[in-house]
Design a protein around this motif. Structure first.
Motif, PDB file in Angstrom:
ATOM      1  N   TYR A  40       0.327   2.316  -5.619  1.00  0.00           N
ATOM      2  CA  TYR A  40       1.435   1.379  -5.799  1.00  0.00           C
ATOM      3  C   TYR A  40       1.796   1.230  -7.276  1.00  0.00           C
ATOM      4  CZ  TYR A  40       0.991   0.210  -0.917  1.00  0.00           C
ATOM      5  OH  TYR A  40       0.982   0.290   0.439  1.00  0.00           O
ATOM      6  N   GLN A 116       9.299 -16.389   9.276  1.00  0.00           N
ATOM      7  CA  GLN A 116       8.771 -17.543  10.000  1.00  0.00           C
ATOM      8  C   GLN A 116       7.250 -17.455  10.012  1.00  0.00           C
ATOM      9  OE1 GLN A 116       9.885 -15.563  14.127  1.00  0.00           O
ATOM     10  NE2 GLN A 116       9.299 -17.656  14.531  1.00  0.00           N
ATOM     11  N   THR A 253       6.809  -1.231   7.242  1.00  0.00           N
ATOM     12  CA  THR A 253       6.911  -1.827   8.578  1.00  0.00           C
ATOM     13  C   THR A 253       5.761  -2.799   8.828  1.00  0.00           C
ATOM     14  OG1 THR A 253       5.830   0.160   9.425  1.00  0.00           O
ATOM     15  CG2 THR A 253       8.215   0.060   9.662  1.00  0.00           C
ATOM     16  N   ALA A 255       4.247  -6.992   8.365  1.00  0.00           N
ATOM     17  CA  ALA A 255       4.659  -8.258   8.980  1.00  0.00           C
ATOM     18  C   ALA A 255       6.035  -8.718   8.500  1.00  0.00           C
ATOM     19  CB  ALA A 255       3.615  -9.334   8.689  1.00  0.00           C
ATOM     20  N   THR A 256       6.368  -8.439   7.241  1.00  0.00           N
ATOM     21  CA  THR A 256       7.673  -8.849   6.703  1.00  0.00           C
ATOM     22  C   THR A 256       8.791  -8.071   7.384  1.00  0.00           C
ATOM     23  OG1 THR A 256       6.720  -9.395   4.547  1.00  0.00           O
ATOM     24  CG2 THR A 256       9.073  -8.889   4.599  1.00  0.00           C
ATOM     25  N   ARG A 276       5.485   4.244   7.648  1.00  0.00           N
ATOM     26  CA  ARG A 276       4.312   5.075   7.374  1.00  0.00           C
ATOM     27  C   ARG A 276       3.266   4.826   8.452  1.00  0.00           C
ATOM     28  NH1 ARG A 276       1.498   5.068   1.494  1.00  0.00           N
ATOM     29  NH2 ARG A 276       0.688   3.060   2.233  1.00  0.00           N
ATOM     30  N   THR A 277       3.003   3.518   8.730  1.00  0.00           N
ATOM     31  CA  THR A 277       2.070   3.171   9.812  1.00  0.00           C
ATOM     32  C   THR A 277       2.723   2.080  10.657  1.00  0.00           C
ATOM     33  OG1 THR A 277       0.281   3.522   8.231  1.00  0.00           O
ATOM     34  CG2 THR A 277      -0.305   2.439  10.304  1.00  0.00           C
ATOM     35  N   LYS A 393      -5.182  -4.096  10.825  1.00  0.00           N
ATOM     36  CA  LYS A 393      -4.036  -4.488  10.017  1.00  0.00           C
ATOM     37  C   LYS A 393      -3.585  -5.850  10.509  1.00  0.00           C
ATOM     38  CE  LYS A 393      -1.834  -0.281   8.424  1.00  0.00           C
ATOM     39  NZ  LYS A 393      -1.678  -0.614   7.016  1.00  0.00           N
ATOM     40  N   GLY A 445       5.136  -5.012   0.410  1.00  0.00           N
ATOM     41  CA  GLY A 445       3.986  -5.908   0.311  1.00  0.00           C
ATOM     42  C   GLY A 445       3.665  -6.373  -1.094  1.00  0.00           C
ATOM     43  N   TYR A 562      -4.250  -3.154   3.107  1.00  0.00           N
ATOM     44  CA  TYR A 562      -4.893  -4.077   2.172  1.00  0.00           C
ATOM     45  C   TYR A 562      -6.071  -4.809   2.803  1.00  0.00           C
ATOM     46  CZ  TYR A 562      -2.654  -8.400   3.900  1.00  0.00           C
ATOM     47  OH  TYR A 562      -2.271  -9.475   4.655  1.00  0.00           O
TER      48      TYR A 562
END
Ligand code: NDP
Length: 606
Positions: A40, A116, A253, A255-256, A276-277, A393, A445, A562
Motif C-alpha cells: 500500500y 451504516q 470490495t 465492507a465500505t 481482488r477478493t 475477513k 481501506g 488486515y
C-alpha cells in the motif's frame, strides 16, 4: 426448515470438507504476496490532497498556550465517551483535539453513500440512554451516528474547549511539573495534567500500490473523503445525479464498497466494481425501530443490559436470551449450538474447534448459495463467492449489494486475486484489458498493520525521554490496554489487551472511559499529581494475556487482509494484540470489580 437460499436444509448436498479446504488454500495462495503491508502507498507528499477535508472549511484561530486538566487526542467515540464519563465525574476541563472539522472520528470522515453500522445500533451507538436518543433503525445510517456524536459533544459540554482541524505533533511528559506538553500543527503549545489517546484503528486512508496511480487524468478520491461536489447527492441518500453521464470504477470490495456499490450502481452511467477478493455478504434485514417497542425496552439501565447481553452472547458467555439478534450473535449462536451437539465427554478443545469449523463451512456454503440465488449472470455469481472462513475477513451483511450486479450498467471486474494491473491516463488495466473511466473511487481501506507513530502522526515521549515507539518496539505492552509503564497520567483508549471485543468496539471504549474517569477522580481526590502502572503489574498483565488462545479472526492460514497482517507470518508483536484470556464478558466483570474496589491494584499514585 429453509434458510434464505430457499433450499431446504435436509436437501442440501453434504459438504466435501477436504475439497473445500483445498479450494480455500488455493485461493489464499493466489493472493499471498511478499510485500504484505508494503504493497500500500502511504498518503503523503504529492498524494496528500487525498486527505483534504471535503466537509468543513478551516476556521482560523489563535494558538493555545494554557493549561487543562485533561487533553484527549481524537474526537471519535473514544474521546467523546471518555469526555462524557469525566464530565459525569465532575472533571469538566477536558480538551479534545481532533484533526477533522467536528466530532465523530470514523463517522466524521466516512460519509460515503450507504454508510451504516454493521452492529445493531442499540449497542453500537454510544450513550443512547444518557442522551435519550432512540435509534431510527436497527442498523443506523452514518448521518444519524454522526448526529449522536454531536449530541454527546453538546450534552457533556465538550465543544467549548475542543480544537478541530488540529493535529497533534508532539506529546511530551514534563516530569518536573508532572504534566504533559502538547504541541500541534496549529501552533498550539499547552499543558495538561492528564492525557488520553483515542486515535482509532482505522483512520489513516491507504491507497493501493498500483503502478501508474498518479498518471490518471480523471477525477479520483478515497471513500473516506467522499466528493459529493463531484458526484452530486448527499450522505443522507439523495441520488448522485451528477454521475448520470459518468463511467466510474470503485477499486476494492471490502465492507465500505459493499455499502457504497448499490448507490453507485443506481447513479452511474457505467460502474466497474474492481475486485481482488470477494467479501462474504450475508443477510442484513434492517428495519425501522418501533417507538412503542423502544419505550417498553428502554427502562433504566437498558443500554448497559443490552451491551452485557450482546457480549455474553458473543464472547464465551452463557446468556440464555439474545436481546440484540444481529449477524454477530447469530454467528456465535451457531457455533455454540454445533458444540452443544457434541456429547459432554467429547467436548475436547480439538473437537470444539472442529465443531466451529463445521458451523463455518455450513454458513459459508449458505452465503455462497445466496450469491447464486440473487445474481443473474452465472460468471459474475461465481466470481462473487468468498472462498475462506467467515472470520478471515470482515464479515459483511447487505440486502442490496449482490442485487446491484443485476443492474445492466454495473459490471464486476474480477482480477482473480491479483488486483489492478495498472492505472493509466484514461482509466485502469486488468489482465491486459484497458477500461476507460471518468472517475476512480478508492475503497482501499485504512492503515492497520503500520506502526503507532506513523498512524498517529506524532511521538509520545514519556518519563526520562522514553518514547512510545521504543516502549512498544516489540509490540504493545500495557495493563488493561489503558495504562503503560513509563507514561504517567496517560491513558490509551483502544480494545487490545483489555476486552478486545471487536464485534462491538464501542463497548470497549465506553468501559475504558469509565475506568479513566474513576482513576482520574481518585488521583484528584487524594491530591496525587501522578498515576502510573508499575512495571511489575504491567508485566504480570502481559504474561496473563499470553496465556490466551489467540483470536478467532484472521488466522495465519486465512486469505490475506488486515485481519491477519496481510498473510505475513505472525510477529511476536502481533501475538500481543489479544484480549483477556477468559473472554470479553469476563473482562468486563473483572474490570468492574477492579474499579469498584477503589484500590486500583497495579497503579501507583504519588
Ligand atoms: P478494506 O481494507 O476492508 O478493503 C480494501 C479493499 O481494497 C479490499 O477489497 C482489497 O482487496 C482491495 N484492494 C486493495 N488493493 C487492491 C488492488 N491493488 N487492486 C484491487 N483491489 C485492491 O477497507 P474498507 O474501507 O472496505 O473497510 C475497512 C474496515 O472499516 C472494515 O473492515 C470494517 O472494520 C470497517 N468498516 C465498518 C463498517 C461498518 O461497521 N458498517 C462499514 C465499512 C467499513 P483484498 O481483500 O484482496 O485485500
Amino acid at each position: 426448515m429453509t434458510l434464505e437460499t430457499g433450499i431446504p436444509v435436509a436437501e442440501r448436498p453434504a459438504i466435501d470438507k477436504k475439497a473445500l479446504l483445498a479450494k480455500y488454500m488455493a485461493e489464499r495462495d493466489k493472493r499471498l504476496r511478499p510485500d504484505g503491508n508494503e504493497q500500500y502507498i502511504e498518503v503523503k507528499g504529492r498524494l496528500a490532497h487525498y486527505l483534504d477535508d471535503p466537509y468543513t472549511p478551516l476556521v482560523e484561530r489563535e494558538p493555545k498556550t494554557d493549561h487543562v486538566t485533561f487533553a484527549f487526542v481524537g474526537g471519535g467515540f473514544a474521546g467523546l465517551v471518555t469526555g462524557a464519563r469525566l464530565a459525569e465525574a465532575g472533571v469538566t476541563d477536558v480538551r479534545i483535539i481532533e484533526k477533522g472539522g467536528d466530532f465523530g472520528g470514523a463517522w466524521y470522515w466516512n460519509r460515503y453513500p450507504g454508510a451504516q453500522c454493521d452492529t445493531a445500533s442499540m449497542i453500537y451507538m454510544p450513550l443512547l440512554e444518557e442522551t435519550g436518543h432512540m435509534p431510527s433503525e436497527k442498523y443506523a445510517h452514518a448521518p444519524e451516528i454522526l448526529e449522536q456524536c454531536q449530541r454527546i459533544g453538546r450534552q457533556f459540554g465538550l465543544y467549548e474547549n475542543a480544537l478541530f482541524h488540529t493535529q497533534v505533533t508532539g506529546l511530551e511528559w514534563d516530569g518536573g511539573q508532572s504534566r504533559w506538553v502538547i504541541t500541534t500543527n496549529r501552533g498550539d503549545r499547552f499543558t495538561a495534567s492528564f492525557i488520553g489517546l483515542g486515535t482509532g484503528p482505522l483512520h489513516v486512508p491507504k491507497l493501493p500500490g498500483i503502478p501508474g496511480l498518479e498518471s490518471f487524468k480523471g477525477h479520483s478520491f478515497h471513500t473516506s473523503r467522499w466528493d459529493y461536489g463531484y458526484t452530486g447527492g448527499d450522505p443522507k441518500g439523495a441520488p448522485m445525479e451528477k454521475l448520470a453521464d459518468k463511467r466510474v470504477a470503485i477499486i476494492g470490495t471490502g465492507a465500505t464498497s459493499v455499502q457504497a456499490v448499490p448507490h453507485l450502481a443506481r447513479a452511474c452511467k457505467r460502474l466497474y466494481v474492481v475486485q481482488r477478493t470477494p467479501s462474504s455478504v450475508d443477510v442484513r434485514a434492517n428495519a425501522p425501530i418501533d417507538p412503542q417497542w423502544f419505550k417498553d425496552v428502554a427502562t433504566p439501565g437498558w443500554q448497559q443490559r443490552w451491551l452485557e447481553n450482546f457480549t455474553e452472547n458473543q464472547a464465551g458467555g452463557s446468556a440464555e436470551v439474545d436481546l440484540v439478534q444481529d449477524g454477530w450473535t447469530d454467528l456465535s449462536r451457531r457455533i455454540r449450538s454445533k458444540i452443544s451437539e457434541l456429547p459432554a465427554d467429547q467436548r475436547t478443545p480439538a473437537n470444539m474447534l472442529a465443531a466451529f469449523e463445521d458451523s463455518d463451512f455450513e454458513k459459508m456454503e449458505e452465503i455462497r448459495a445466496r450469491v447464486d440465488a440473487i445474481v443473474g449472470d452465472h460468471e459474475t455469481a461465481q466470481n462473487l463467492k468468498a472462498w475462506y472462513r467467515q472470520l478471515c475477513k470482515r464479515p459483511c451483511f447487505h440486502d442490496a449489494y449482490l442485487q446491484a450486479f443485476n443492474n445492466p450498467s454495473t459490471r464486476l471486474i474480477d482480477t482473480d486475486g491479483q488486483g489492478v494491473e495498472q492505472i493509466i491516463e484514461k482509466g485502469f488495466v486488468v489482465a491486459g484489458v484497458e477500461y476507460e473511466v471518468d472517475c476512480i473511487i478508492y475503497a482501499s481501506g485504512f492503515e492497520v498493520g503500520t506502526g503507532y507513530r506513523r498512524r498517529s502522526g506524532f511521538e509520545v515521549v514519556g518519563r526520562d525521554g522514553l518514547t512510545l515507539s521504543e516502549a512498544w518496539a516489540e509490540g504493545i505492552r500495557s495493563k488493561h490496554g489503558i495504562h503503560v509503564h513509563g507514561f504517567p497520567n496517560a491513558f490509551f483508549v483502544q480494545p487490545a489487551q483489555g476486552a478486545n471485543l471487536i464485534s462491538n468496539v464501542p463497548h470497549n471504549l465506553t468501559d475504558s472511559g469509565r475506568t479513566i474517569a474513576a482513576v482520574v477522580s481518585h488521583a484528584l481526590s487524594r491530591g496525587a499529581r501522578e498515576v502510573e502502572v508499575t512495571q511489575e503489574a504491567q508485566d504480570a498483565w502481559v504474561e496473563l494475556l499470553l496465556t490466551s488462545h489467540g483470536r478467532m479472526t484472521g488466522a495465519p492460514d486465512c486469505t490475506p487482509g488486515y485481519y491477519n497482517n496481510e498473510g505475513q507470518a505472525p510477529t511476536p508483536a502481533s501475538r500481543l494484540n489479544v484480549g483477556y484470556p477468559a473472554g470479553a464478558a469476563a473482562y468486563f466483570r473483572y474490570i468492574e470489580d477492579w474499579r469498584a474496589s477503589g484500590e486500583f491494584e497495579g497503579l501507583a499514585f504519588r
